[in-house]
Design an enzyme around this catalytic site. Structure first.
Site, short mmCIF file in Angstrom:
data_model
loop_
_atom_site.label_atom_id
_atom_site.label_comp_id
_atom_site.label_asym_id
_atom_site.label_seq_id
_atom_site.Cartn_x
_atom_site.Cartn_y
_atom_site.Cartn_z
N GLY A 100 0.72 -1.11 0.33
CA GLY A 100 -0.02 -0.17 0.22
C GLY A 100 0.65 0.95 -0.53
O GLY A 100 1.95 0.71 -0.59
N SER A 101 0.62 2.63 1.12
CA SER A 101 1.03 3.30 0.45
C SER A 101 2.59 3.38 1.40
O SER A 101 3.35 4.79 1.39
CB SER A 101 0.19 4.09 1.70
OG SER A 101 -1.21 4.85 0.79
N VAL A 102 3.23 2.47 1.91
CA VAL A 102 4.66 2.71 2.32
C VAL A 102 5.00 2.93 1.40
O VAL A 102 5.97 3.22 1.69
CB VAL A 102 4.94 1.43 3.21
CG1 VAL A 102 6.22 0.92 2.44
CG2 VAL A 102 4.29 1.43 4.52
N PHE A 103 4.80 2.33 0.09
CA PHE A 103 5.90 2.36 -0.97
C PHE A 103 5.68 3.46 -1.93
O PHE A 103 6.59 4.08 -2.69
CB PHE A 103 5.17 2.04 -2.49
CG PHE A 103 5.73 1.41 -3.66
CD1 PHE A 103 6.61 0.52 -3.47
CD2 PHE A 103 5.43 1.58 -4.97
CE1 PHE A 103 7.49 0.68 -4.48
CE2 PHE A 103 6.20 1.39 -5.74
CZ PHE A 103 7.36 0.49 -5.81
N LYS A 104 5.30 4.68 -1.64
CA LYS A 104 4.38 6.00 -2.03
C LYS A 104 6.06 6.82 -1.76
O LYS A 104 6.09 7.92 -1.99
CB LYS A 104 3.79 6.69 -1.55
CG LYS A 104 2.26 6.51 -1.25
CD LYS A 104 1.08 7.18 -1.11
CE LYS A 104 -0.50 6.66 -1.97
NZ LYS A 104 -1.30 7.32 -1.18
#
Length: 481
Positions: free
Chosen positions: A216-220
């Site tokens: 999820g948004s950790v990859f941002k």
């Protein structure tokens, strides 16, 4: 000799030749493979007559062998069983060994070549042979707090010293009691194994390293790093629409809960990360292009290759998006992006360490039975995914996430924390995965952590961030911070 006798003689000769070849193949070519096969109980039974070395955490034995009065001379015990089971694994008469018990078996069993002279001396002196010790890098406060905070959920915590790569915590739940797999009662061992086998989520899997999950948004953080390395700044204004129609499709991408990131349809990069705006980062990834995003992901360790710490770690990768639409979805940590919790901690650690990623390691020392050091792990640089300047900008942005955005639950009074939340969709009707990565103190990082809760159903901010807070707080208090 008549023809029938000749044929019989030749057949017998061929059979003896094949038998000799097979025996030599087994005893010479496959000897190491068979000796190290975890199902080879004969070797294990012989090893039970030798005192196996200990696995040591901060001076305390978390796996050790004690003498018995039974047929087998020693019994393997795990005083804090489930707390350290994800790391120690087990040493079983029936099922062989796992985790550190397998990865460092030669040292623990005393068969490592570095102990050859010790074994020869044992023969001459009559001293009982013994294995060496494995001293690991785990911090007791981190491991014990992580396991306690994960109680009742399926998940994992990985924690690192950003400056060295030393693994401070490697927790996974549900856990199991290795004592019940390492007893001298084969039937009791099989009964307990059957109980574990029937569990909905296998307790024997270390979820911090043994599998990968959509982050999820950790990859941002990866996408933000790629942007900053290519001319953007935290104050760069980027598109942030309420919905984004993915290129070449009629599919629209929304923000979490259908929310709006900005009344104007655009916002600064730091604000987009602070509130974790999906449309902004999907478009940003598309604008940067796959090559830049992939290059950054691989520099942070997401290269699709497994690693050894020395426990085997599952590979992490951003997948292979086939077009810009898939790249947009990948840029928010969905599509085929997969990450282990250890990899997630590595991302936080690299940012914390001025952009330098250290090679993670779990074993600090290998010791002989007389406690002399056979091997000492030296910290090793793995890569430099971003410059110190970019790392400083990322730290500023991740600090804003905790101070003002989705990561508020990770705040520690008196300590500035940097972090990023993540909520990953799994499948229709299946609760989302919840993530948090971060480090503290933000201005002098001492610990980097990743928390993963499988199918937690909430958000990373309300499920995983509080666990990260307690783990970081426990370590800092133990260090006098």
């Amino acid at each position: 000799m008549n023809a029938p006798l000749r044929r019989v003689a030749i057949s017998v000769l061929v059979l003896f030749t094949l038998l000799i070849v097979n025996v030599n193949y087994i005893q010479v070519v496959r000897s190491d493979e068979l000796r190290n096969d975890p199902s080879n109980t004969r070797v294990l039974a012989e090893e039970y007559d030798r005192e196996r070395g200990s696995i040591v955490v901060d001076g305390t034995e978390v796996a050790l062998s004690v003498p018995t009065d039974g047929r087998l001379t020693y019994l393997r015990q795990y005083p804090q069983g489930p707390v350290y089971a994800p790391v120690t694994g087990y040493y079983s008469l029936v099922y062989g060994n796992t985790q550190l018990e397998r990865a460092e078996n030669e040292i623990l069993a005393g068969s490592d070549p570095r102990l050859t002279f010790r074994r020869l001396a044992d023969l001459f002196t009559g001293r009982d042979p013994a294995g060496g010790d494995v001293v690991v890098t785990l911090d007791p406060a981190v491991q014990e707090t992580a396991m306690a905070e994960l109680e009742g959920v399926t998940g994992a915590v990985a924690a690192l010293d950003p400056s060295t790569g030393a693994v401070l915590g490697l927790a996974s739940t549900p856990s199991f009691d290795p004592n019940q797999l390492s007893s001298h009662d084969p039937q009791a061992i099989r009964d307990y194994a059957a109980e574990l086998e029937a569990s909905e989520h296998d307790p024997r899997l270390n979820r911090a390293i043994g599998d990968n999950y959509p982050p999820g948004s950790v990859f941002k953080v990866i996408v933000a790093a790629a942007a900053l390395a290519n001319g953007y700044t935290p104050d760069s204004v980027i598109p942030a629409p309420d919905t984004l129609t993915l290129p070449g499709t009629s599919t629209t991408l929304e923000n979490f809960g259908g929310s709006s990131c900005s009344s104007t349809g655009e916002q600064t990069l730091i604000d987009a990360l602070t509130i974790s705006c999906n449309t902004a980062f999907a478009q940003l990834g598309i604008d940067l292009g796959e090559d830049r995003v992939r290059e950054m992901a691989e520099a942070f360790g997401m290269d699709g290759e497994g690693r050894q710490i020395p426990l085997p770690v599952a590979p992490s990768s951003m997948g292979d998006p086939e077009n810009d639409a898939q790249l947009g979805v990948s840029s928010i940590g969905q599509q085929d992006v997969r990450m282990t919790p250890l990899q997630a901690a590595m991302i936080a650690a690299a940012v914390a360490n001025d952009g330098t990623l250290m090679n993670p390691y779990l074993v600090d020392q290998l010791r002989a039975p007389d406690l002399s050091v056979l091997d000492q792990t030296d910290p090793e640089e793995l890569s430099e995914p971003v410059s110190p300047e970019v790392a400083e900008q990322l730290t500023e942005m991740m600090t804003s996430v905790v101070a003002n955005g989705s990561g508020r639950a990770a705040r520690i009074p008196g300590v500035e924390v940097a972090g990023k939340t993540g909520t990953a969709q799994v499948a229709e009707g299946v609760p989302d995965h919840n993530w948090f990565i971060g480090f503290a103190p933000a201005d002098d990082p001492q610990i980097a952590v990743a928390v993963f809760v499988a199918n937690g159903g909430g958000t990373g901010g309300d499920t995983s961030a509080p666990i990260a807070r307690e783990v970081m707080r426990a370590y800092l208090e133990g260090q006098g911070g």
